[in-house]
Every structure is written in C-alpha cells, then in structure tokens.
Design an enzyme around this catalytic site. Structure first.
Site, PDB file in Angstrom:
ATOM      1  N   ASP A 142       0.871  -1.167   0.000  1.00 16.95           N
ATOM      2  CA  ASP A 142       0.000   0.000   0.000  1.00 16.95           C
ATOM      3  C   ASP A 142       0.916   1.227   0.000  1.00 16.95           C
ATOM      4  O   ASP A 142       2.127   1.104   0.236  1.00 16.95           O
ATOM      5  CB  ASP A 142      -0.889  -0.037   1.246  1.00 16.95           C
ATOM      6  CG  ASP A 142      -1.793   1.170   1.331  1.00 16.95           C
ATOM      7  OD1 ASP A 142      -2.334   1.581   0.288  1.00 16.95           O
ATOM      8  OD2 ASP A 142      -1.960   1.717   2.444  1.00 16.95           O
TER       9      ASP A 142
ATOM     10  N   ASP B  83      -1.573  -1.074   6.016  1.00 17.74           N
ATOM     11  CA  ASP B  83      -1.768  -0.627   7.395  1.00 17.74           C
ATOM     12  C   ASP B  83      -3.194  -0.226   7.733  1.00 17.74           C
ATOM     13  O   ASP B  83      -3.562  -0.204   8.904  1.00 17.74           O
ATOM     14  CB  ASP B  83      -0.844   0.561   7.701  1.00 17.74           C
ATOM     15  CG  ASP B  83      -1.365   1.856   7.088  1.00 17.74           C
ATOM     16  OD1 ASP B  83      -1.823   1.812   5.936  1.00 17.74           O
ATOM     17  OD2 ASP B  83      -1.323   2.896   7.764  1.00 17.74           O
TER      18      ASP B  83
ATOM     19  N   ASP C 148      -7.139  -2.001   3.923  1.00 20.44           N
ATOM     20  CA  ASP C 148      -6.175  -3.029   3.540  1.00 20.44           C
ATOM     21  C   ASP C 148      -6.527  -4.399   4.125  1.00 20.44           C
ATOM     22  O   ASP C 148      -5.909  -5.399   3.749  1.00 20.44           O
ATOM     23  CB  ASP C 148      -4.763  -2.644   4.011  1.00 20.44           C
ATOM     24  CG  ASP C 148      -4.215  -1.440   3.254  1.00 20.44           C
ATOM     25  OD1 ASP C 148      -4.527  -1.326   2.059  1.00 20.44           O
ATOM     26  OD2 ASP C 148      -3.501  -0.629   3.862  1.00 20.44           O
TER      27      ASP C 148
END
Length: 639
Positions: free
Chosen positions: A314, A512, A516
């Site tokens: 990410d 995080d 996600d």
C-alpha cells in the site's frame, strides 16, 4: 524441593525410568541380581506398549509416526537379551519431551517476555489528589472513563488519554523508538508504554481486551501455539526412514546370522531428532522475529516467507509515513515565510483536523512561538478562525486557516497555488486578506529504497504498489523508492483482484489501514504495519510489524529463509547421523547399549543445531525495556 516435585509431576515417565535404572543397578549387586533383567526388561516393554497404543491411534488417523522404530528397537533389544540397551532407548523417548520443552522455552524467551510484561492490575482514583482513595483492581475491571493513576516506572495498563499537564513515556516496546517520548494533556497513550519519573493521571479510553497491548499479547499466543507444514515434514520421512532402517537391520541379521545385530541397528535408528529438531527451529524463528518487532501468527507463515517471490505495498502509511510534513511556505505579498507559518500554527492549535497537528509541529520545528489567542472557533470541514492580540507591528488580528472555497467568503482575491502530485495546500488569511499557503506532503519512508533493494537480493522478483491514491502521485512515489509497477485508484475489492492474479507466488502484501484488511487476508502472506494500534488490518494479517519501520519486511523474509534452512538442515543432520550409526552397527562394531547412548548424543546435536534459528548472539537483546510489570490504576468515575 518444590521444583523437583513439580518436575516429577510434569514428567513422571522420565523419573520412573531413572528410578528403575537405579533400582536395577542396586539389585544387580545383590544375591537377587538375576531379577534385574526382568525388572529392566519388563519396564521397557511396558513403556513400549504404551507408545505402541499411541502409535496405533495415529495410524488410524492416517499419520505414519516415526515412533514405530523406537517401539521395535525396545522390543527387539529385550528379546535378544539386551534389557539395558532397551532401557536407554526408553530414557531417550521419555526424556525427549523434557528436552523439547527446554528447547521450546529457550527459543521463546522473547515471545513470552510480552506476556510477562502484560499489565495485571491498575490503580483507580476518585479524587483530585493522586493518591486520594487509590485502590488496586484487576486490569480487566477497567471501564472506559475510569481515571487511572500510573506511578513512576509503571506500565500504562490500558489505552488512555493523559490528564496530567505533561509526561514522558518509554514507548520502545511498542514502536521501537529508543528515545523517551513527551506527551501533553489530551494526547492518546497506548497500553504498554512505560511511565517516566513522575506519577500521572489518565482517563481510560478502552478496556483491557480492546487495548493495544492485549491485542499484541493475543497475537503472541497465536504464534506460540502454531505449527507449520515444515514441522510436519518429519512425518513424511516416517515411511521411507522406517523401511530403510528395517532393511539395514534385516540384511545385517541375514548376513551375520545373529539376531542381536538386528536389535543393534534398530537401537540407533530411533527418530527422535526428526521429531524434535523442526519444531524447535520454528519456535526459534518466531522468537527471533519477535525481537525485531514482528509477531508471526503461525509457523506456516515462516515457511511461506522462505519462498516469497512477489511483494505488494500500500502507499499511504506504508511506503509513506502517513504523517504529512511541511514541504514549503508560499507567502502572499506583504508577508514572509515565518509570519505565515506562525499565524497558521497558532490558529491550527485550536483545530481538531487531522492536518492541524502537522502544522503546529512544523511551526515549533521552525522555532515559531505560538501566539496566545483571545478567541477561536472551528468550522468542521472548512477550517478554523482565531483572534490574536499583541502581535508585533499590529493590533488585534483575525487569522483564518482552511480550504480556499471557505476563505474566499472573507478574502475574495484568494488564489490557488500550484502543487505537485502528492502535495496539499493549506491556505491562510489575516484580517480577511490572503497571507499565503502552506504546502504539505506525505514523505516517503527514508528506508524504503533500501528495503526494495534488500527484497530483490533475497529473491523477490516482482514488487508492486497497490493503492487507492491517484496514479500521478503513486507513480512518483514508486519511482522514488524503486517499486516495479503501480496499480492506482484501487478500491478494496480492486486490491483483492490485483493481488489474487499476481504471479509468481507466494505473494506478500504490506499495508496498514482498514481498507487493507481484505487484501491482507487474500494474500499468501499479509503484513500489517500495526505499530500504532491493532486495527482490522492487524487482525487480518499473518504478521504484525509493531515497530514503525518498513525495514521489517525484508527482515521477515530473511528470518523465514534462515528458519526453514535450519529446520531442514536439522532434519537431514539427524537422518545422516542415524544412517551412519546404523551402518556401523550393521557391521558389528556398535553394541546395542553403546548405540543407545550415542543416539542420545544425536538428539542433543539435532536440538542444538535447531536452536540456531534463534539468531546470532548479537541480535539477542531484550525485546522490552525493563519496567515494572504491574500497573497502577487510578479510576475516578465521572458523571
């Protein structure tokens, strides 16, 4: 004495075997010495029968266990008149559990350190005086809103908000930051932080089971109780190893014509090293990971880490810090950089917006003192208005900070400034005149580029960024840190689709945030950057990185590779030594009793080899900074 009694209670067969051995030695020195063989042999056959029952149960479940060789060795040794050799094999079997427990305890010291540190009690207070009416209660009884007293050197028992004007905390066990951290009244403090030198008051904002530390503890407990496929690899050797052992023993018997030779081969064929070495190695690997802030929820994850070929990231909060910082100040005519920053920081001190703290921090970092306001008002989703008196060169001034569409109501001539992809402008007006803008940017983690290089050196052939951010920003960040490809503008379902189709496998996803969680669960390995709290991402992940650094990603891969390599080395070491001893015994150069003792040595060699997975001695530092393991809790019930 208490420890001895406890050990006897936990390992009764080990002590029973020792008692029989001593009794046999004493009996052999008496006129009734001829009964020694009956005592030693009978006891050995009894243990063999118990093991045989367990073995049959495993066979019924479809598991071919390696203990069949030990049972056959004991039985054969007794039948050919070698009861003492049989007893040594019994001691090896019964002592194997004790040896494995010792190795497990040795390799899980860092894991259990978290459990030992977990707060058990807290101090509740009901008055303004810190010690007034303070009473100690179990930490599980803390409820949201309770006022807690945390004494110097004690651990914060639950997630709480600081009520004392300021305090210093050691948060190294949570974030990896070695320096003490200053917190001001109103700031959130996570459970597990160690208080400094003064007693403080805090208000609980979460119960114990919802607090960060207990979330970490639960992950540790899952890790300690896990079992990997590689651990079960020993079972795969059961059938071929048994066939090989029986073949060597049978050939030795046939060639020599001596049935004792059959027993001598089987005695050194007992497979305890195979059963012990792999579990010890994986527990050591999880222990080593814990020292680096990586809580691995299963041994299966370590095996997959050793083979990982693709890694997806990410962007925000993972490749970047997730905390925007000041990139530059653009002053309007009549103002300079310092004035714009001072006005903006002074006004944003009264705002709850997510960027307000970054602006205030930037002002302080540049040495700009915050002005004292005579009044302030925040308009959610727009900005903040603050009035200041005694400003050098000015009478009372009104400062507004916020979005341009709102500020144009007061300063129609306000113009937008040009910002690059990934940047955000915060606008400032003074007395309804444009004063300038602050350009903020989420900075990439300084270690990100090195992390990508390390991953490629460890055998990762494909790195990806999978983010919901716009493509322009994502591509800039990816080029800056060295990520191979970018998938931008992704919703959570899009991320899952991208990760599912990526080759080669296994794939590790690093993220995080709440969005996600699905993709972390969908990946072969999910790693959550969970240093600041156990979120849905942490719950969905296979690994939680407690320290706020991306360096844990290649470290996890490295630990996985080392652990699997050591586990397999230990398995093959046990096999190689056992086969060599079998060949020596088949040639008639290794009596059964000597072979039994040598097999004990093989056990120890395999265990010591597996313990290498704990990591080099240079890494073996305490996982937590020493502190008091009990929590002082002061709870004052508010209306």
């Amino acid at each position: 004495m208490a420890r001895l009694v406890s050990a006897i209670r936990v390992y009764p067969q080990v002590f029973a075997t020792l008692v029989v051995a001593i009794a046999g030695l004493v009996l052999s020195a008496t006129p009734a010495g001829h009964l020694t063989a009956w005592l030693v042999g009978g006891y050995s056959l009894l243990i063999a029968a118990v093991e045989a029952v367990s073995m049959i149960r495993q066979l019924i479940k479809g598991h071919a266990g390696l203990d069949i060789l030990a049972v056959m060795a004991i039985t054969a040794a007794v039948l050919v008149g070698e009861p003492w050799a049989a007893l040594i094999v019994v001691l090896m079997l019964t002592g194997g559990t004790a040896l494995e427990d010792y190795a497990s305890n040795r390799s899980t010291q860092e894991l259990t350190a978290l459990l030992r540190q977990a707060p058990q009690t807290a101090l509740l207070v009901s008055g303004s005086d810190l010690e007034d009416g303070a009473r100690e209660v179990p930490v599980d009884e803390v409820v949201v809103g309770d006022i807690l007293l945390v004494r110097p050197g004690s651990v914060v028992p639950v997630d709480a908000v600081l009520l004392t004007e300021s305090a210093m905390f050691d948060e190294s066990s949570l974030t990896g930051e070695s320096l003490p951290v200053d917190r001001a009244a109103g700031e959130h403090v996570s459970s597990g932080a160690v208080n400094g030198s003064t007693a403080i008051r805090m208000r609980a904002v979460a119960t114990a089971d919802q607090s960060e530390y207990q979330q970490i503890v639960r992950l540790v407990e899952q890790a300690a109780g896990s079992k990997s496929k590689v651990v079960r690899l020993a079972d795969r050797y059961a059938v071929p190893f048994t066939i090989l052992s029986l073949a060597i023993a049978s050939i030795a018997w046939a060639v020599s014509g001596d049935s004792v030779r059959f027993a001598e081969v089987l005695v050194v064929a007992t497979p305890c090293p195979l059963l012990i070495a792999a579990p010890v190695a994986f527990l050591g690997g999880m222990s080593r990971a814990a020292r680096h802030g990586l809580i691995v929820n299963s041994g299966q994850t370590l095996e997959q880490l050793s083979q990982v070929r693709s890694v997806a990231f990410d962007k925000t909060g993972t490749i970047t810090t997730g905390h925007p910082s000041l990139e530059r100040v653009i002053p309007a005519p009549g103002f300079n950089d310092d004035e714009v920053l001072q006005y903006a920081a002074s006004a944003e001190a009264y705002s709850s917006h997510v960027l307000a703290g970054a602006v205030v921090a930037a002002g302080r970092a540049h040495g700009r003192a915050l002005l004292e306001s005579t009044g302030a008002e925040e308009l959610p989703a727009n900005g903040v208005t603050a009035t200041f008196a005694a400003v050098p060169g000015r009478t009372e001034v009104t400062v507004r900070v916020g979005k341009p569409s709102w500020l144009r109501q007061f300063a129609p001539t306000l113009e937008r400034v040009e910002v690059a992809p990934g940047e955000l402008a915060i606008y400032v007006t003074v007395d309804d005149a444009p004063a300038g803008a602050l350009v903020m940017r989420d900075q990439t983690r300084p270690e990100a580029s090195e992390v990508m290089r390390d991953l490629h050196e460890l055998g990762v052939t494909r790195t990806l960024m999978v983010t919901g951010d716009v493509a322009a920003t994502a591509h800039i960040v990816a080029r800056e840190v060295g990520i191979d490809e970018v998938h931008a503008d992704c919703r959570p379902a899009d991320k899952v689709h991208v990760v599912t189709d990526v080759q080669p496998r296994p794939l590790m996803m690093v993220g995080d945030g709440l969005n996600d969680a699905p993709v972390l669960a969908a990946a072969d390995i999910g790693l959550a950057m969970g240093a600041r709290g156990a979120t849905a991402a942490s719950e969905s992940a296979d690994i939680v990185n407690r320290f706020d650094t991306l360096a844990g990603v290649p470290q996890a891969v490295r630990i996985g590779k080392d652990t699997v390599r050591i586990a397999l080395q230990s398995i093959w070491l046990g096999i190689a030594i056992s086969v060599a001893l079998m060949l020596v015994a088949a040639a008639g150069f290794l009596p059964a009793i000597a072979g039994a003792w040598l097999q004990e040595v093989v056990d120890l060699v395999a265990i010591l080899g597996a313990l290498r997975a704990i990591g080099p001695r240079s890494e073996r530092k305490p996982a937590l900074v020493p502190g008091r393991t009990t929590m002082t809790r002061v709870v004052a019930h508010t209306k």
